[in-house]
Design an enzyme around this catalytic site. Structure first.
Site, PDB file in Angstrom:
ATOM      1  N   SER A 148       0.870  -1.178   0.000  1.00 46.37           N
ATOM      2  CA  SER A 148       0.000   0.000   0.000  1.00 46.37           C
ATOM      3  C   SER A 148       0.902   1.222   0.000  1.00 46.37           C
ATOM      4  CB  SER A 148      -0.852   0.014   1.278  1.00 46.37           C
ATOM      5  OG  SER A 148      -1.442   1.279   1.484  1.00 46.37           O
ATOM      6  N   TYR A 161      -2.037  -1.125  10.348  1.00 48.15           N
ATOM      7  CA  TYR A 161      -1.986  -1.229   8.882  1.00 48.15           C
ATOM      8  C   TYR A 161      -0.636  -0.727   8.363  1.00 48.15           C
ATOM      9  CZ  TYR A 161      -3.952  -1.037   4.108  1.00 48.15           C
ATOM     10  OH  TYR A 161      -4.217  -1.233   2.765  1.00 48.15           O
TER      11      TYR A 161
HETATM   12  P1  NAD Z   1     -11.287  -6.511   0.029  1.00 47.24           P
HETATM   13  O1  NAD Z   1     -11.883  -6.295   1.374  1.00 47.24           O
HETATM   14  O2  NAD Z   1     -12.126  -6.273  -1.170  1.00 47.24           O
HETATM   15  O3  NAD Z   1     -10.678  -7.993  -0.064  1.00 47.24           O
HETATM   16  C1  NAD Z   1      -9.935  -8.556   1.003  1.00 47.24           C
HETATM   17  C2  NAD Z   1      -9.737 -10.038   0.775  1.00 47.24           C
HETATM   18  O4  NAD Z   1      -8.994 -10.571   1.892  1.00 47.24           O
HETATM   19  C3  NAD Z   1     -11.058 -10.824   0.706  1.00 47.24           C
HETATM   20  O5  NAD Z   1     -10.978 -11.821  -0.294  1.00 47.24           O
HETATM   21  C4  NAD Z   1     -11.144 -11.468   2.083  1.00 47.24           C
HETATM   22  O6  NAD Z   1     -11.894 -12.679   2.100  1.00 47.24           O
HETATM   23  C5  NAD Z   1      -9.681 -11.727   2.378  1.00 47.24           C
HETATM   24  N1  NAD Z   1      -9.446 -11.894   3.826  1.00 47.24           N
HETATM   25  C6  NAD Z   1      -9.700 -10.994   4.797  1.00 47.24           C
HETATM   26  N2  NAD Z   1      -9.433 -11.542   6.008  1.00 47.24           N
HETATM   27  C7  NAD Z   1      -9.007 -12.809   5.786  1.00 47.24           C
HETATM   28  C8  NAD Z   1      -8.583 -13.883   6.619  1.00 47.24           C
HETATM   29  N3  NAD Z   1      -8.576 -13.789   7.965  1.00 47.24           N
HETATM   30  N4  NAD Z   1      -8.222 -15.045   6.054  1.00 47.24           N
HETATM   31  C9  NAD Z   1      -8.281 -15.181   4.712  1.00 47.24           C
HETATM   32  N5  NAD Z   1      -8.647 -14.214   3.867  1.00 47.24           N
HETATM   33  C10 NAD Z   1      -9.013 -13.034   4.396  1.00 47.24           C
HETATM   34  O7  NAD Z   1      -9.986  -5.574   0.023  1.00 47.24           O
HETATM   35  P2  NAD Z   1      -9.063  -5.002  -1.161  1.00 47.24           P
HETATM   36  O8  NAD Z   1      -9.170  -3.536  -1.135  1.00 47.24           O
HETATM   37  O9  NAD Z   1      -9.230  -5.730  -2.418  1.00 47.24           O
HETATM   38  O10 NAD Z   1      -7.618  -5.311  -0.513  1.00 47.24           O
HETATM   39  C11 NAD Z   1      -6.682  -6.210  -1.069  1.00 47.24           C
HETATM   40  C12 NAD Z   1      -5.290  -5.760  -0.641  1.00 47.24           C
HETATM   41  O11 NAD Z   1      -5.010  -4.489  -1.205  1.00 47.24           O
HETATM   42  C13 NAD Z   1      -5.134  -5.607   0.875  1.00 47.24           C
HETATM   43  O12 NAD Z   1      -3.880  -6.116   1.280  1.00 47.24           O
HETATM   44  C14 NAD Z   1      -5.177  -4.097   1.064  1.00 47.24           C
HETATM   45  O13 NAD Z   1      -4.500  -3.692   2.218  1.00 47.24           O
HETATM   46  C15 NAD Z   1      -4.507  -3.628  -0.201  1.00 47.24           C
HETATM   47  N6  NAD Z   1      -4.794  -2.234  -0.558  1.00 47.24           N
HETATM   48  C16 NAD Z   1      -6.065  -1.797  -0.752  1.00 47.24           C
HETATM   49  C17 NAD Z   1      -6.300  -0.463  -1.063  1.00 47.24           C
HETATM   50  C18 NAD Z   1      -7.677   0.103  -1.271  1.00 47.24           C
HETATM   51  O14 NAD Z   1      -7.815   1.332  -1.331  1.00 47.24           O
HETATM   52  N7  NAD Z   1      -8.701  -0.725  -1.406  1.00 47.24           N
HETATM   53  C19 NAD Z   1      -5.196   0.413  -1.189  1.00 47.24           C
HETATM   54  C20 NAD Z   1      -3.920  -0.078  -0.997  1.00 47.24           C
HETATM   55  C21 NAD Z   1      -3.710  -1.404  -0.687  1.00 47.24           C
END
Ligand code: NAD
Length: 266
Positions: A148, A161
């Protein structure tokens, strides 16, 4: 499969957290290339079986699904063993699953701290440790950690985070150095705001506190720190993952690649 192979057809990718958001979009991008998929995330066995069957039918690929909880190291090892048994190998590892909780350090709940460190950081250590021997033997592997912008800079109320994401940037560098002679590249993608369910709570909190509509609150959240006044589409992260798997990216390893709408350019 040799280094000279230019297609991902027949390779196997494990994408943690591929039931939603960035992980799901990345799964579609890699499946379009003929990559077999180890799908993973928190949904029921029935929903997961349907997701895996849909991918297999749509893209004519092999799929496997697991809903292993990433907070548990043994569950991680077990589901990866089952996935390799079903699909033959793991050539591409995308450590993507993650959660968020926002609160100041003084009030940050210990259980949330532990969960975020376990899911957003330690799970990547476990998956990487597990895939490395086979990747080294094949002399080909791609490891992409979805970090991130918070792996590079901090924001208030995101102690766990930011600690986890800075940690995964460090882990990325170490593994890249250790594996540089084994045909394995290891990189971190550092996105700014991406339009996924992960950030809904933050938008809803702004809307409630400031009496704004959901869309107004979303715009405020994005533009508070990110000069590009729009959220990224999850698919754009997937396409960056695809690029990092390709031959043009052979020399990119150990990098923390900002995809942040100029957030960290300031
Ligand atoms: P999301 O909530 O849409 O998806 C998260 C995924 O993680 C889901 O498939 C969920 O089932 C899985 N997950 C959560 N807890 C779990 C557990 N205990 N065991 C197994 N699986 C688990 O989120 P996203 O935005 O797609 O995030 C994906 C990655 O991208 C993350 O690492 C997040 O930190 C990173 N990210 C997101 C953003 C944003 O703005 N959305 C920005 C930067 C980085």
């Amino acid at each position: 499969m040799s280094e000279g192979q230019t297609t991902l057809k027949g390779r196997v990718a494990l994408i943690t957290g591929s039931t939603s958001g960035i992980g799901l979009a990345t799964a579609h991008v890699l499946a379009e290339q003929g990559c077999n998929l180890l799908l993973h995330g928190l949904m029921s066995d029935v929903e997961g079986a349907i997701l895996a069957a849909d991918f297999a039918e749509q893209y004519h690929i092999k799929t496997f699904f697991s809903n292993a909880d990433l907070r548990d190291a043994k569950s991680i090892h077990d589901f990866m063993d089952a996935g390799v048994k079903a699909l033959g190998s793991i050539d591409i590892l995308v450590n993507n699953a993650g959660i968020q909780h926002t609160e100041n350090v003084a009030n940050f709940p210990i259980d949330k701290w532990n969960d975020i460190i376990a899911i957003n950081l330690s799970s990547a250590f476990h998956t990487i440790q597990k895939v490395l021997p086979a990747m080294a033997e094949k002399r080909w592997g791609r490891i992409i950690n979805i970090a991130s912008v918070h792996g590079l800079v901090a924001s208030v109320n995101k102690a766990a985070y930011c600690a986890a994401k800075h940690g995964i940037v460090g882990l990325t560098k170490v593994v890249a150095i250790e594996c540089a002679e084994q045909g394995i590249t290891v990189n971190a993608i550092c996105p700014g705001w991406v339009d996924t369910p992960l950030i809904n709570k933050q938008i809803e909190a702004i809307a409630e506190n400031k009496g704004l509509s959901y869309d107004e609150a979303k715009y405020q959240l994005v533009t508070a720190k990110q000069p590009l006044p729009e959220m990224l589409d999850p698919r754009q992260i997937g396409e960056f993952v695809l690029f990092l798997c390709g031959s043009a990216a052979r020399g990119i390893t150990g990098a923390s690649l900002a995809m942040d709408g100029a957030w960290t350019a300031q």
